[in-house]
Design a protein around this motif. Structure first.
Motif, short mmCIF file in Angstrom:
data_model
loop_
_atom_site.label_atom_id
_atom_site.label_comp_id
_atom_site.label_asym_id
_atom_site.label_seq_id
_atom_site.Cartn_x
_atom_site.Cartn_y
_atom_site.Cartn_z
N ASP D 91 49.01 60.29 34.37
CA ASP D 91 50.07 61.27 34.59
C ASP D 91 49.49 62.67 34.79
O ASP D 91 49.98 63.44 35.62
CB ASP D 91 51.06 61.23 33.42
N ILE D 94 48.34 62.82 38.40
CA ILE D 94 49.46 62.98 39.33
C ILE D 94 49.95 64.43 39.30
O ILE D 94 50.20 65.05 40.35
CB ILE D 94 50.62 62.02 38.98
N TYR D 95 50.10 64.95 38.10
CA TYR D 95 50.54 66.34 37.91
C TYR D 95 49.64 67.30 38.69
O TYR D 95 50.11 68.18 39.43
CB TYR D 95 50.51 66.67 36.42
N ALA D 140 49.97 55.86 42.96
CA ALA D 140 51.36 56.24 42.69
C ALA D 140 51.73 57.48 43.49
O ALA D 140 52.87 57.63 43.92
CB ALA D 140 51.56 56.50 41.19
N TYR D 141 50.77 58.35 43.68
CA TYR D 141 51.05 59.60 44.40
C TYR D 141 51.13 59.34 45.90
O TYR D 141 52.10 59.73 46.57
CB TYR D 141 49.98 60.65 44.10
#
Lengths: 247, 247, 247, 247
Positions: D91, D94-95, D140-141
């Motif tokens: 996470d 991704i951030y 995911a990104y």
């Protein structure tokens, strides 16, 4: 400080772990139960105002204040091992003790021991360089300051070698064996009065402890801490900070 | 501490403002020039290892260490006003002084004064609540600790009212009037020996200062600081920390 | 987006404000009540994992996600005004929107509006430079992204001038007049259906709102939010995100 | 992307690593030399304004922007391993990508690859859980985003297995064997044109690389990077971003 069967014992707990808008634990309740308070120092938790207020309550309640030093990792609450240089770790530890000491003095008390927190506590059970760094930091700050840690850890061995006073702790609310059995208040009484603890298979394990660690970060934990305190008192154990009463 | 014409003066500069990988200023050079070092405390700049090393060099050089306290704003380098509660500001100041004191002691010296940094310095020229918060913090920490600030500021007025020792500073490398004229070394000599400074229009302005602030965050600034020091010495001014020589 | 009497209204609330070990609010409960979620972006609150999970729950519940951008001040929870350069503020806002957008997309949704938080929200009611900085940031990021703010604020005026869609909000759980009277659910119904709100002196004040802000950071606040929702539904008001249903 | 002897090669370097008051490296000079820029994302270095400006210069120079993601550790500059949960690491990655992407787009370009930084780069050469976390984050990104890493690393193996495009890099200014011998520009030419590199014992080691990493955090490093570029050009190698020219 000796272990084995005793008639007095110290109860310690983590406090001062709120941060800004975020509250954690019921410090007022905990400080009414324990004899030693491991106050956070701003690196894993604890803003300056929280630390000062926590020290003020500790001072009023006659609870001894210790510096709970940790990794500089708010997002991880000091629970993630950080592979940092021993020199930097030592300096971070000195910084934290000094910061808390200043607030403790402003609150009418002072820092009387040091206890590493979270991942640092766990790391220096085995990690020699980081263990030595924490020991060096405490010595550089004040060689008369006792350190709290796990019996048998590299940390306490290094601390003894360096001439520091060591305080061994047992955990009141964690099982000592696999299987999630929580240690009951009765077992804590036996630990203190007999110097042994009943393992989950029924055998008696020798545990030498100068202090019992209880938790206060949930209503259930506070109730458990209160039960341990009551059971010890009913068994005739005197609850007292490991270094004796405050001056 | 008195102002006006003097034969001794203190030179102060900001040091310890590196952070981790990032270097800022030539602290070794600066500590060979000044008599007082405003060491950062980790809130606007300065990791613990930087602070300890800076204090070690200051100790070796016989330079007095002061705590340069600031807003908790690394990204802004303490240069952005933060409208925080006075109580929180006071506790942040106590935290910072104590943290630096611990590292200074480990380095063989100690914190001997407090100087607010950047936006905090500027804010408490006028901001009464924050000025009083800083004063209250210093008093709570150690009422014998002098504070450095701007002559005529609310901060120094409040500090005096509270019984703190105040040290007034003038800036060696900033013009005292509009128009970006930099103050020359000669004007600094006149400031110290006459108690006046020549404004850009040629008139003499009375400035009472116990300490001159020089900068060291660029090679040009270090050279300027060295020039001021030389000019003062040639004029027969004794360079000495405002509180007198170190014990 | 129009104000005045309406038969549909949006309910928004702050969520995603936990940070690491520290929990804040009951996001699951709140996301079962509101139609728009102001998700923190890591600067005043919200670690990345909290943000992603909050977006996942919002996506499942059909709640629209907005970016709640704030000052970079965890210790102050974004509630302290920071006097920063407009350019730096704009870039911080873009950074935050992008960070949340990435996590929102990973969670199966996306950022559909921007709402400033805390001290930034309050500052740009009047502070022109910071208001323009936030507007410039949203435009630079995506000129189609609506902004939520206070009716009559400089922020919404600047946003309109820049061609952004503006959403005006009223507060369900704060009094609109001095005296700590909390606004009742019934007054919210009247606000929505009549476009007026009863002031504490009984008079009707005209309030144009496209969205009602409710709070969820305490059990009492969640109950209040639920009551407002129920009262609106019973009055025949359709609860719907201001931009219409999700695609 | 293929390795072995080639007639085109990518040059990458870390940029955007200043933070607030602290400058690091000569990004303008570096962006005149390389074809791909690993831009920091604010976790180990890089404030938002630095990132945006760096992306603006990259856009003007036609240099491809990549996201250099790292541990959330400013004080350690991302060079200290942090033993964090894979979910939290994913996470955080991704951030960071999203945050930089937003600033890159505001600067007229976009993020075209991901390269882990410092201790994270080193950790995922072997650390399976963290390697998979970074891979999961990139997928995911945007599953079309290539990742840069060390040939033979667990990271690139996991990335390939997950269907990501992988880019293998060699280091222009670090020796490939013990003994502090720095790799010369000539050896870089041989690496690119022959697919081999001369080890310190004179033997030829096969190295497959799609990109050469050069450093720019000191004047000497920038000069070295420029020399590598010149030597490659003189040898007839075409310098080009690994994904081909920008659209």
């Amino acid at each position: 400080v000796n272990g084995g069967p005793v008639t007095t014992i110290d109860l310690n707990s983590d406090v001062g772990e709120s941060f800004g808008r975020w509250q954690l634990g019921d410090d007022e309740a905990v400080l009414g139960i324990v004899t030693s308070a491991n106050v956070a120092c701003g690196f894993h938790a604890g803003d300056a105002t929280t630390l000062r207020r926590t020290c003020e309550v500790a001072a009023v309640q006659g609870v001894v204040v210790g510096a709970q030093v940790g990794y500089n990792d708010l997002a991880g609450f000091g629970r993630r091992f950080v592979d940092m240089e021993p020199t930097e770790l030592a300096d971070d530890v000195i910084y934290q003790i000094g910061a808390l000491e200043a607030l403790a003095r402003a609150a009418g008390t002072r820092v009387r021991y040091v206890k590493p927190h979270g991942a640092l506590y766990n790391a220096i059970v085995h990690h020699e360089e980081q263990a030595r760094a924490v020991v060096a930091a405490v010595r550089a700050y004040d060689a008369d300051l006792p350190v709290l840690g796990l019996p048998g850890s590299v940390f306490l061995a290094e601390a003894e070698r360096a001439g520091l006073t060591t305080v061994r702790e047992a955990f009141a609310d964690r099982a000592y064996t696999p299987g999630a059995t929580r240690v009951s208040a009765e077992r804590m009484v036996r630990l203190v009065t007999d110097g042994t603890i009943e393992a989950v298979d029924g055998s008696a394990v020798r545990v030498e402890a100068d202090s019992l660690c209880v938790h206060g970060d949930s209503p259930g934990a506070v109730a458990m801490a209160a039960r341990v305190r009551e059971a010890l008192r009913e068994a005739g154990v005197d609850l007292q900070a490991f270094g004796g009463p405050l001056p």
